[in-house]
Design an enzyme around this catalytic site. Structure first.
Site, PDB file in Angstrom:
ATOM      1  N   GLY A  15       0.779  -1.102  -0.024  1.00 35.21           N
ATOM      2  CA  GLY A  15      -0.111   0.143   0.035  1.00 35.21           C
ATOM      3  C   GLY A  15       0.650   1.310  -0.217  1.00 35.21           C
ATOM      4  N   GLN A  16       0.206   2.265  -0.093  1.00 29.23           N
ATOM      5  CA  GLN A  16       0.934   3.573   0.104  1.00 29.23           C
ATOM      6  C   GLN A  16       1.953   3.918   0.978  1.00 29.23           C
ATOM      7  N   ASP A  17       1.393   3.566   2.397  1.00 32.51           N
ATOM      8  CA  ASP A  17       2.239   3.882   3.540  1.00 32.51           C
ATOM      9  C   ASP A  17       3.225   2.906   3.610  1.00 32.51           C
ATOM     10  N   ASP A  60      -2.349 -13.373   5.811  1.00 26.84           N
ATOM     11  CA  ASP A  60      -3.587 -12.470   5.528  1.00 26.84           C
ATOM     12  C   ASP A  60      -4.138 -12.002   6.974  1.00 26.84           C
ATOM     13  N   SER A  86      -9.309   0.022   3.096  1.00 29.27           N
ATOM     14  CA  SER A  86      -8.958   1.350   3.594  1.00 29.27           C
ATOM     15  C   SER A  86      -9.882   2.396   2.727  1.00 29.27           C
ATOM     16  N   THR A 129      -7.240   6.162  12.507  1.00 31.59           N
ATOM     17  CA  THR A 129      -7.689   7.075  11.347  1.00 31.59           C
ATOM     18  C   THR A 129      -8.620   8.275  11.984  1.00 31.59           C
ATOM     19  N   GLU A 131     -11.123   9.059  10.382  1.00 36.98           N
ATOM     20  CA  GLU A 131     -12.565   8.789  10.427  1.00 36.98           C
ATOM     21  C   GLU A 131     -13.247   8.380  11.400  1.00 36.98           C
ATOM     22  N   TYR A 157     -16.110   1.471   7.726  1.00 35.29           N
ATOM     23  CA  TYR A 157     -14.644   1.651   7.787  1.00 35.29           C
ATOM     24  C   TYR A 157     -14.319   2.325   9.132  1.00 35.29           C
ATOM     25  N   HIS A 187      -3.545  11.498   4.045  1.00 29.49           N
ATOM     26  CA  HIS A 187      -2.051  11.765   3.891  1.00 29.49           C
ATOM     27  C   HIS A 187      -2.006  11.043   2.467  1.00 29.49           C
ATOM     28  N   ARG A 192      -0.381   7.153  -3.697  1.00 30.83           N
ATOM     29  CA  ARG A 192      -1.597   7.028  -3.347  1.00 30.83           C
ATOM     30  C   ARG A 192      -2.497   6.440  -4.338  1.00 30.83           C
TER      31      ARG A 192
HETATM   32  P1  NAP Z   1      -3.755   1.269   1.346  1.00 32.74           P
HETATM   33  O1  NAP Z   1      -2.758   1.874   0.082  1.00 32.74           O
HETATM   34  O2  NAP Z   1      -4.997   0.964   0.781  1.00 32.74           O
HETATM   35  O3  NAP Z   1      -3.029  -0.046   1.574  1.00 32.74           O
HETATM   36  C1  NAP Z   1      -3.722  -1.142   2.207  1.00 32.74           C
HETATM   37  C2  NAP Z   1      -2.813  -2.331   2.422  1.00 32.74           C
HETATM   38  O4  NAP Z   1      -3.554  -3.276   3.187  1.00 32.74           O
HETATM   39  C3  NAP Z   1      -2.266  -2.875   1.039  1.00 32.74           C
HETATM   40  O5  NAP Z   1      -1.177  -3.395   1.056  1.00 32.74           O
HETATM   41  C4  NAP Z   1      -3.254  -4.128   0.886  1.00 32.74           C
HETATM   42  O6  NAP Z   1      -2.773  -5.215   0.338  1.00 32.74           O
HETATM   43  C5  NAP Z   1      -3.276  -4.592   2.471  1.00 32.74           C
HETATM   44  N1  NAP Z   1      -4.544  -5.409   2.853  1.00 32.74           N
HETATM   45  C6  NAP Z   1      -5.870  -5.282   2.221  1.00 32.74           C
HETATM   46  N2  NAP Z   1      -6.458  -6.507   2.874  1.00 32.74           N
HETATM   47  C7  NAP Z   1      -5.559  -7.380   3.544  1.00 32.74           C
HETATM   48  C8  NAP Z   1      -5.627  -8.622   4.237  1.00 32.74           C
HETATM   49  N3  NAP Z   1      -6.801  -8.935   4.125  1.00 32.74           N
HETATM   50  N4  NAP Z   1      -4.519  -9.056   4.510  1.00 32.74           N
HETATM   51  C9  NAP Z   1      -3.311  -8.367   4.487  1.00 32.74           C
HETATM   52  N5  NAP Z   1      -3.070  -7.253   3.899  1.00 32.74           N
HETATM   53  C10 NAP Z   1      -4.439  -6.858   3.490  1.00 32.74           C
HETATM   54  O7  NAP Z   1      -3.789   2.271   2.590  1.00 32.74           O
HETATM   55  P2  NAP Z   1      -2.617   3.402   2.975  1.00 32.74           P
HETATM   56  O8  NAP Z   1      -3.145   4.524   2.604  1.00 32.74           O
HETATM   57  O9  NAP Z   1      -1.159   3.098   2.737  1.00 32.74           O
HETATM   58  O10 NAP Z   1      -3.028   3.241   4.550  1.00 32.74           O
HETATM   59  C11 NAP Z   1      -2.266   2.521   5.393  1.00 32.74           C
HETATM   60  C12 NAP Z   1      -2.972   2.176   6.772  1.00 32.74           C
HETATM   61  O11 NAP Z   1      -3.378   3.621   7.107  1.00 32.74           O
HETATM   62  C13 NAP Z   1      -4.572   1.533   6.482  1.00 32.74           C
HETATM   63  O12 NAP Z   1      -4.818   0.811   7.554  1.00 32.74           O
HETATM   64  C14 NAP Z   1      -5.320   2.845   6.463  1.00 32.74           C
HETATM   65  O13 NAP Z   1      -6.625   2.394   6.706  1.00 32.74           O
HETATM   66  C15 NAP Z   1      -4.923   3.675   7.634  1.00 32.74           C
HETATM   67  N6  NAP Z   1      -5.024   5.280   7.350  1.00 32.74           N
HETATM   68  C16 NAP Z   1      -4.741   5.779   5.997  1.00 32.74           C
HETATM   69  C17 NAP Z   1      -4.760   7.279   6.129  1.00 32.74           C
HETATM   70  C18 NAP Z   1      -4.505   7.889   4.670  1.00 32.74           C
HETATM   71  O14 NAP Z   1      -4.913   8.957   4.497  1.00 32.74           O
HETATM   72  N7  NAP Z   1      -3.891   7.130   3.861  1.00 32.74           N
HETATM   73  C19 NAP Z   1      -5.301   7.978   7.023  1.00 32.74           C
HETATM   74  C20 NAP Z   1      -5.459   7.169   8.550  1.00 32.74           C
HETATM   75  C21 NAP Z   1      -5.182   5.955   8.316  1.00 32.74           C
HETATM   76  P3  NAP Z   1      -3.094  -5.711  -1.254  1.00 32.74           P
HETATM   77  O15 NAP Z   1      -2.034  -4.797  -2.384  1.00 32.74           O
HETATM   78  O16 NAP Z   1      -3.038  -7.079  -1.370  1.00 32.74           O
HETATM   79  O17 NAP Z   1      -4.324  -5.159  -1.593  1.00 32.74           O
HETATM   80  O1  F7E Z   2     -12.264  10.823  -0.026  1.00 30.42           O
HETATM   81  C1  F7E Z   2     -15.070  12.769  -1.621  1.00 30.42           C
HETATM   82  C2  F7E Z   2     -15.358  11.626  -0.748  1.00 30.42           C
HETATM   83  O2  F7E Z   2     -11.883   8.554  -0.693  1.00 30.42           O
HETATM   84  C3  F7E Z   2     -12.186  12.298   0.418  1.00 30.42           C
HETATM   85  C4  F7E Z   2      -8.622   7.179   3.222  1.00 30.42           C
HETATM   86  O3  F7E Z   2      -7.204   7.119   3.156  1.00 30.42           O
HETATM   87  O4  F7E Z   2      -8.640   9.309   4.527  1.00 30.42           O
HETATM   88  C5  F7E Z   2      -9.071   8.346   3.318  1.00 30.42           C
HETATM   89  O5  F7E Z   2     -10.468   8.458   3.537  1.00 30.42           O
HETATM   90  C6  F7E Z   2     -13.588  13.066   0.349  1.00 30.42           C
HETATM   91  C7  F7E Z   2     -14.757  12.375   0.772  1.00 30.42           C
HETATM   92  O6  F7E Z   2     -10.580   9.799   1.410  1.00 30.42           O
HETATM   93  C8  F7E Z   2     -14.924  11.334  -4.811  1.00 30.42           C
HETATM   94  O7  F7E Z   2     -16.878  11.641  -0.329  1.00 30.42           O
HETATM   95  C9  F7E Z   2     -15.891  13.138  -3.801  1.00 30.42           C
HETATM   96  O8  F7E Z   2     -15.442  13.125   1.350  1.00 30.42           O
HETATM   97  O9  F7E Z   2     -10.053  10.196  -0.852  1.00 30.42           O
HETATM   98  P1  F7E Z   2     -11.251   9.712  -0.176  1.00 30.42           P
HETATM   99  P2  F7E Z   2     -11.405   9.606   2.651  1.00 30.42           P
HETATM  100  O10 F7E Z   2     -12.731   9.068   2.750  1.00 30.42           O
HETATM  101  O11 F7E Z   2     -10.999  10.800   3.431  1.00 30.42           O
HETATM  102  C10 F7E Z   2      -8.911   8.617   5.773  1.00 30.42           C
HETATM  103  C11 F7E Z   2      -8.332   9.337   6.848  1.00 30.42           C
HETATM  104  C12 F7E Z   2      -8.663   7.151   6.016  1.00 30.42           C
HETATM  105  O12 F7E Z   2      -8.502   6.635   7.070  1.00 30.42           O
HETATM  106  C13 F7E Z   2      -9.258   6.377   4.628  1.00 30.42           C
HETATM  107  O13 F7E Z   2      -8.372   4.960   4.823  1.00 30.42           O
HETATM  108  O14 F7E Z   2     -13.842  13.057  -1.297  1.00 30.42           O
HETATM  109  N1  F7E Z   2     -15.185  12.426  -2.967  1.00 30.42           N
HETATM  110  N2  F7E Z   2     -15.593  12.566  -5.103  1.00 30.42           N
HETATM  111  C14 F7E Z   2     -14.773  11.346  -3.551  1.00 30.42           C
HETATM  112  N3  F7E Z   2     -14.079  10.386  -3.007  1.00 30.42           N
HETATM  113  C15 F7E Z   2     -13.565   9.291  -3.777  1.00 30.42           C
HETATM  114  N4  F7E Z   2     -12.495   8.585  -3.214  1.00 30.42           N
HETATM  115  N5  F7E Z   2     -13.903   9.522  -5.105  1.00 30.42           N
HETATM  116  C16 F7E Z   2     -14.531  10.452  -6.078  1.00 30.42           C
HETATM  117  O15 F7E Z   2     -14.808  10.220  -6.804  1.00 30.42           O
END
Ligand code: NAP
Ligand code: F7E
Length: 332
Positions: A15-17, A60, A86, A129, A131, A157, A187, A192
């Site tokens: 994933g991204q992080d 997994d 996520s 998160t 969220e 979620y 982030h 991403r």
């Molecule tokens: P991401 O890009 O969606 O990556 C998610 C990862 O989880 C992928 O490597 C995915 O693997 C793996 N995964 C999904 N289902 C799994 C399973 N059943 N068993 C093992 N691995 C599994 O998410 P991210 O943006 O890097 O975020 C990292 C973490 O921080 C997540 O937990 C997310 O919810 C949390 N978070 C993200 C944000 C943000 O803004 N990015 C903010 C707050 C919290 P595959 O490649 O196989 O799908």
């Molecule tokens: O949506 C609106 C949508 O999917 C942001 C995850 O990393 O951050 C992320 O969750 C906003 C929302 O991120 C589209 O409705 C409009 O209001 O990019 P998003 P998220 O939902 O904020 C949190 C912190 C996490 O923990 C999560 O894992 O954008 N929006 N139009 C849209 N969103 C998407 N995806 N696609 C659209 O077309």
């Protein structure tokens, strides 16, 4: 005597992080192990090529025996539990799977650590998160959500993540584990996924500039988010595990911006001042319940961890658009 290299196990390595964290830990000299799932994971080859120094382990989050095996192979000092379903929109369509992976998966990982680490030597990071806060007006502190703010998740979620958050606290309190949650606000960056709104926009903007696409379809444009750069946030995760005592921290920028503001900056980057003719609204991308506004207060992380984000909002948008222009230019 030579320093013994630290060992880290990362779930969510594809994933991204996971990518940003692998780079950071590699620069710090860690031996890195990453959990990869599935028989045919399409991201496996890319991950192997980009991170040859990461040892991949098939496991997994829903299969606890595989997590125990991963712990036995990696023998980590630090575990970063980043794996999850996520995507908030996806979680409404797959709520039970989201609960199993994003919620109960945390318990599976914590138990795997507890059962293989009877002396409590392992340090555990849980990816919590913003969220979990929900963004509703009644529980929005003026200076932004902090570690003491109340929770009101608005999606399957968010609810699953809240379970993961509390079970991590519970394992810390019950078993004296060094287990912490980072409550991270959105982030983004060049890693991403395109299913998230920022990358969806910057990818479309690049394609529009190159004549490969003529418009973009989005859901609601008014929600506001506290958007930072993922490279800065993984540094904060690492710092949380280097503390003397286990504590939770918020990581955020302390600023909030609407999707409309993101569109304005992204289109300006390709010389377009009015983005409206290029954007169509599509109800398919709207959610049954929306999180209106997220703003985080990173004061504790700045004070205790000495952490501060480096990339600001305009810098983030620029970085993402420029990255996507480079990628799209070289794609056929
Ligand atoms: P991401 O890009 O969606 O990556 C998610 C990862 O989880 C992928 O490597 C995915 O693997 C793996 N995964 C999904 N289902 C799994 C399973 N059943 N068993 C093992 N691995 C599994 O998410 P991210 O943006 O890097 O975020 C990292 C973490 O921080 C997540 O937990 C997310 O919810 C949390 N978070 C993200 C944000 C943000 O803004 N990015 C903010 C707050 C919290 P595959 O490649 O196989 O799908
Ligand atoms: O949506 C609106 C949508 O999917 C942001 C995850 O990393 O951050 C992320 O969750 C906003 C929302 O991120 C589209 O409705 C409009 O209001 O990019 P998003 P998220 O939902 O904020 C949190 C912190 C996490 O923990 C999560 O894992 O954008 N929006 N139009 C849209 N969103 C998407 N995806 N696609 C659209 O077309």
């Amino acid at each position: 005597m030579a320093d013994v290299k630290k060992r880290a196990l990362i779930t969510g390595i594809t994933g991204q992080d996971g990518g940003h964290l692998a780079k950071l830990l590699h620069s710090k000299g860690y031996d890195i192990f990453g959990i990869i799932r599935g028989q045919h994971n399409t991201r496996r080859q890319i991950t192997e090529r980009e991170f040859p120094y990461v040892t991949l382990i098939e496991a997994d989050l829903v299969d606890q025996s595989s997590l125990i095996r991963a712990m036995q192979i990696a023998k980590p000092d630090e575990v970063y539990n980043l794996a999850a379903i996520s995507h908030v929109g996806y979680s409404f369509k797959n709520p039970q799977l989201t609960s199993d992976v994003t919620g109960k998966g945390v318990l599976n990982m914590l138990e795997a650590v507890r059962l293989t680490d009877p002396d409590n030597k392992v340090r555990f990071y849980q990816a919590s998160t913003s969220e979990m806060f929900g963004g509703l007006e009644y529980n929005r502190p003026e200076k932004g959500y902090d570690e003491d703010s109340s929770f009101h998740p608005r999606s399957p979620y968010g609810v699953a993540k809240l379970y993961g958050h509390w079970i991590t606290t519970n394992y810390r309190e019950s078993y004296n584990m060094f287990a912490v949650s980072g409550i991270l606000f959105n982030h983004e960056g060049d890693r991403r996924g395109v299913e998230f709104v920022t990358r969806k926009i910057t990818n479309a903007v690049a394609r529009i500039k190159l004549g490969k696409q003529d418009h973009i379809e989005l859901g609601d444009l008014w929600p506001k988010r506290d958007w930072g750069y993922a490279g800065d946030y993984v540094e904060g995760m690492w710092r949380m595990l280097q503390q003397d005592k286990p504590e939770d921290f918020v990581l955020a920028t302390g600023e909030t911006h609407s999707i409309e503001e993101f569109l304005t900056l992204a289109f300006k980057e390709i010389g377009i001042d009015d983005w409206k003719p290029y954007v169509k609204q599509n109800p398919a991308f709207m959610r049954p319940a929306e999180v209106d506004l997220l703003l985080g207060n990173p004061e504790k992380a700045e004070r205790v961890l000495g952490w501060k984000r480096k990339v600001d909002f305009p810098g983030l948008v620029k970085l993402m658009v420029q990255h996507d222009l480079t990628i799209e230019e070289t794609k056929i």
